[in-house]
Enzyme design. Structure first.
Site, mmCIF file in Angstrom:
data_model
loop_
_atom_site.group_PDB
_atom_site.id
_atom_site.type_symbol
_atom_site.label_atom_id
_atom_site.label_comp_id
_atom_site.label_asym_id
_atom_site.label_seq_id
_atom_site.Cartn_x
_atom_site.Cartn_y
_atom_site.Cartn_z
ATOM 1 N N ILE A 26 0.714 -1.206 -0.015
ATOM 2 C CA ILE A 26 0.024 0.012 -0.052
ATOM 3 C C ILE A 26 0.969 1.111 -0.111
ATOM 4 O O ILE A 26 0.554 2.138 -0.627
ATOM 5 C CB ILE A 26 -0.703 -0.025 1.124
ATOM 6 C CG1 ILE A 26 -1.967 -1.066 1.054
ATOM 7 C CG2 ILE A 26 -1.551 1.248 1.392
ATOM 8 C CD1 ILE A 26 -2.807 -1.410 2.131
ATOM 9 N N ASN B 235 2.513 5.040 6.968
ATOM 10 C CA ASN B 235 1.982 3.650 6.533
ATOM 11 C C ASN B 235 2.641 2.590 7.173
ATOM 12 O O ASN B 235 1.654 1.510 7.149
ATOM 13 C CB ASN B 235 2.138 3.727 5.132
ATOM 14 C CG ASN B 235 1.714 2.545 4.445
ATOM 15 O OD1 ASN B 235 0.726 1.914 4.151
ATOM 16 N ND2 ASN B 235 2.968 1.743 4.244
ATOM 17 N N SER C 179 -7.124 1.090 9.874
ATOM 18 C CA SER C 179 -7.591 -0.314 8.961
ATOM 19 C C SER C 179 -8.905 -0.396 9.674
ATOM 20 O O SER C 179 -9.512 0.188 10.662
ATOM 21 C CB SER C 179 -6.770 -1.632 9.743
ATOM 22 O OG SER C 179 -7.552 -2.811 9.371
ATOM 23 N N TYR D 230 -3.315 -6.455 16.880
ATOM 24 C CA TYR D 230 -3.408 -5.377 15.666
ATOM 25 C C TYR D 230 -4.962 -4.753 15.650
ATOM 26 O O TYR D 230 -4.681 -3.458 15.413
ATOM 27 C CB TYR D 230 -3.420 -6.332 14.171
ATOM 28 C CG TYR D 230 -3.711 -5.694 12.935
ATOM 29 C CD1 TYR D 230 -2.366 -5.422 12.364
ATOM 30 C CD2 TYR D 230 -4.690 -5.154 12.194
ATOM 31 C CE1 TYR D 230 -2.282 -4.599 11.057
ATOM 32 C CE2 TYR D 230 -4.900 -4.690 11.033
ATOM 33 C CZ TYR D 230 -3.821 -4.210 10.442
ATOM 34 O OH TYR D 230 -3.682 -3.681 9.259
ATOM 35 N N LYS E 293 -4.782 -0.542 15.755
ATOM 36 C CA LYS E 293 -5.362 0.471 14.544
ATOM 37 C C LYS E 293 -6.619 1.191 15.108
ATOM 38 O O LYS E 293 -6.764 2.354 14.759
ATOM 39 C CB LYS E 293 -5.909 -0.618 13.448
ATOM 40 C CG LYS E 293 -4.877 -1.270 12.371
ATOM 41 C CD LYS E 293 -3.850 -0.391 12.057
ATOM 42 C CE LYS E 293 -2.837 -1.052 11.312
ATOM 43 N NZ LYS E 293 -2.155 0.072 10.537
ATOM 44 N N THR F 231 -2.508 -7.563 -1.592
ATOM 45 C CA THR F 231 -1.322 -7.268 -1.610
ATOM 46 C C THR F 231 -0.591 -8.624 -1.716
ATOM 47 O O THR F 231 -1.232 -9.802 -1.439
ATOM 48 C CB THR F 231 -0.816 -6.620 -0.238
ATOM 49 O OG1 THR F 231 -1.080 -7.429 0.957
ATOM 50 C CG2 THR F 231 -1.377 -5.049 -0.182
HETATM 51 N N1 LIG Z 1 -3.055 -5.142 3.049
HETATM 52 C C1 LIG Z 1 -4.039 -4.926 3.802
HETATM 53 O O1 LIG Z 1 -5.145 -5.718 3.445
HETATM 54 C C2 LIG Z 1 -4.298 -3.873 4.916
HETATM 55 C C3 LIG Z 1 -5.481 -3.646 5.049
HETATM 56 C C4 LIG Z 1 -5.750 -2.695 6.129
HETATM 57 C C5 LIG Z 1 -4.580 -2.148 6.740
HETATM 58 N N2 LIG Z 1 -3.340 -2.029 6.260
HETATM 59 C C6 LIG Z 1 -2.371 -1.276 6.636
HETATM 60 O O2 LIG Z 1 -1.504 -0.591 5.426
HETATM 61 C C7 LIG Z 1 -0.350 -0.630 5.822
HETATM 62 C C8 LIG Z 1 0.664 -1.201 4.818
HETATM 63 O O3 LIG Z 1 0.130 -2.684 4.701
HETATM 64 P P1 LIG Z 1 0.765 -3.638 3.635
HETATM 65 O O4 LIG Z 1 -0.165 -4.594 3.403
HETATM 66 O O5 LIG Z 1 1.077 -2.676 2.212
HETATM 67 O O6 LIG Z 1 1.962 -4.095 4.285
HETATM 68 P P2 LIG Z 1 3.298 -4.749 3.752
HETATM 69 O O7 LIG Z 1 3.904 -5.678 4.692
HETATM 70 O O8 LIG Z 1 3.313 -5.076 2.118
HETATM 71 O O9 LIG Z 1 4.431 -3.230 3.472
HETATM 72 C C9 LIG Z 1 4.693 -2.614 4.764
HETATM 73 C C10 LIG Z 1 6.046 -1.935 4.511
HETATM 74 O O10 LIG Z 1 6.587 -1.370 5.681
HETATM 75 C C11 LIG Z 1 7.821 -1.586 6.016
HETATM 76 N N3 LIG Z 1 7.942 -1.704 7.459
HETATM 77 C C12 LIG Z 1 7.352 -2.621 8.540
HETATM 78 N N4 LIG Z 1 7.908 -2.143 9.625
HETATM 79 C C13 LIG Z 1 8.629 -1.065 9.504
HETATM 80 C C14 LIG Z 1 9.314 -0.243 10.418
HETATM 81 N N5 LIG Z 1 9.460 -0.577 11.886
HETATM 82 N N6 LIG Z 1 9.947 0.874 10.039
HETATM 83 C C15 LIG Z 1 10.024 1.096 8.554
HETATM 84 N N7 LIG Z 1 9.354 0.433 7.714
HETATM 85 C C16 LIG Z 1 8.710 -0.646 8.036
HETATM 86 C C17 LIG Z 1 7.953 -2.886 5.356
HETATM 87 O O11 LIG Z 1 9.486 -3.001 5.143
HETATM 88 C C18 LIG Z 1 7.245 -2.857 3.982
HETATM 89 O O12 LIG Z 1 8.045 -2.027 3.012
HETATM 90 C C19 LIG Z 1 -0.155 -1.135 7.152
HETATM 91 O O13 LIG Z 1 0.028 -0.180 8.134
HETATM 92 C C20 LIG Z 1 -1.315 -2.100 7.456
HETATM 93 O O14 LIG Z 1 -1.535 -2.238 8.633
HETATM 94 C C21 LIG Z 1 -3.200 -3.168 5.374
#
Ligand SMILES: NC(=O)c1ccc[n+]([C@@H]2O[C@H](COP(=O)([O-])OP(=O)(O)OC[C@H]3O[C@@H](n4cnc5c(N)ncnc54)[C@H](O)[C@@H]3O)[C@@H](O)[C@H]2O)c1
Length: 256
Positions: free
Chosen positions: A23, A95, A147, A162, A166, A197
């Site tokens: 994202i 994010n 989220s 989680y 959130k 994703t």
């Molecule tokens: N994928 C979903 O369905 C979904 C739904 C609701 C909310 N979200 C939220 O969206 C955001 C992104 O999710 P995603 O699915 O793209 O995740 P992802 O795991 O694909 O990407 C997360 C990115 O954050 C980086 N990261 C993780 N911990 C870190 C830290 N301590 N410091 C710096 N960088 C860090 C990782 O290296 C990665 O590049 C998150 O906050 C997640 O909770 C995702």
């Protein structure tokens, strides 16, 4: 100014944490397409550099800071790098986030701690660093990624840390919005539902998807592109009267 012009981000600078993939990458590219220069902060150097290259191919400037959002020094240094190179920070998308699944009664303390640290403390530390440079300019847009799990309890997977983190992000957003409105800083959050994703294709998650689909009125998972419009809106002057809001984009999951 026409309404479409009010969505433009030309001349703006932005920071996206966790922008190396998923994202965060999609939102970073959206800001760049709308005209902003975008810096990526991530733990993963390889993916962060790739996204920076993609931003440059769109025709915008890009920077990479390798650091951890749970470490205040890293958050401050990322912002300082942007100020040193670009002179200002207009937009920040907090994010970076992680998740894990355990039954509440058996939740290992260190696993609970990890999720709260990254998802809640990380958002706070980044917002703090960002606001410190936005306050003197009397403007700024901070967008936190929460989220739908901050609103509902997902099923069948158990993920109390989680969900709690959130819900915390949503109320943290309101709290910061209230404190920083006097400085012209708008703080809003986005609450995505299930977004397609790479995580969704992993084994334990894949088998859950058919169950999830039954609970989504629109009958499909979200795409990263489904979140890009709201990010540009919240980053732009089109949303200047919005602060402390949380926007749910979940295909209707939370209405059932
Ligand atoms: N994928 C979903 O369905 C979904 C739904 C609701 C909310 N979200 C939220 O969206 C955001 C992104 O999710 P995603 O699915 O793209 O995740 P992802 O795991 O694909 O990407 C997360 C990115 O954050 C980086 N990261 C993780 N911990 C870190 C830290 N301590 N410091 C710096 N960088 C860090 C990782 O290296 C990665 O590049 C998150 O906050 C997640 O909770 C995702």
């Amino acid at each position: 100014m026409s309404i479409l012009d009010r969505f433009k981000l030309d001349g703006k600078t932005a920071l996206v944490t966790g922008g190396g993939q998923g994202i965060g990458r999609g939102l970073a590219l959206a800001l760049a397409q709308a005209g902003a220069d975008v810096a990526i902060m991530d733990l993963n150097e390889e993916t962060a550099n790739k996204v920076a290259q993609e931003i440059k191919e769109i025709g915008r400037r890009s920077l990479v800071y390798i650091g951890d959002v749970t470490v205040s020094k890293d958050c401050n240094n990322a912002v300082e790098m942007i100020i040193n190179k670009w002179g200002k920070l207009d937009i920040a998308i907090n994010n970076a986030g992680i998740g894990n699944w355990f039954d509440a009664e058996n939740y290992p303390e260190e696993e609970w701690q990890k999720v709260i640290e990254v998802n809640l403390k990380g958002v706070f530390l980044c917002a703090q660093a960002e606001a410190r440079v936005m306050i003197p300019k009397k403007c700024g847009k901070i967008i936190n990624i929460a989220s739908m799990s901050g609103h509902i309890v997902n099923k069948p997977q158990n993920q109390t840390a989680y969900n709690a983190s959130k819900a915390g992000v949503i109320h943290l957003t309101r709290s910061l919005a209230a404190e920083w409105a006097k400085y012209g800083i708008r703080v809003n959050s986005i609450s995505p539902g299930y977004i397609r994703t790479p995580l969704i294709d992993s084994e334990p998650v894949k088998k859950m998807v058919p169950e999830w689909l039954k609970m989504i009125p629109l009958g499909r998972l979200g795409e990263i592109s489904d979140l890009q419009g709201i990010a540009v809106y919240l980053a732009s002057e089109a949303s200047d009267y919005m602060t402390g809001a949380d926007i749910i984009i979940d295909g209707g999951y939370t209405v059932w």
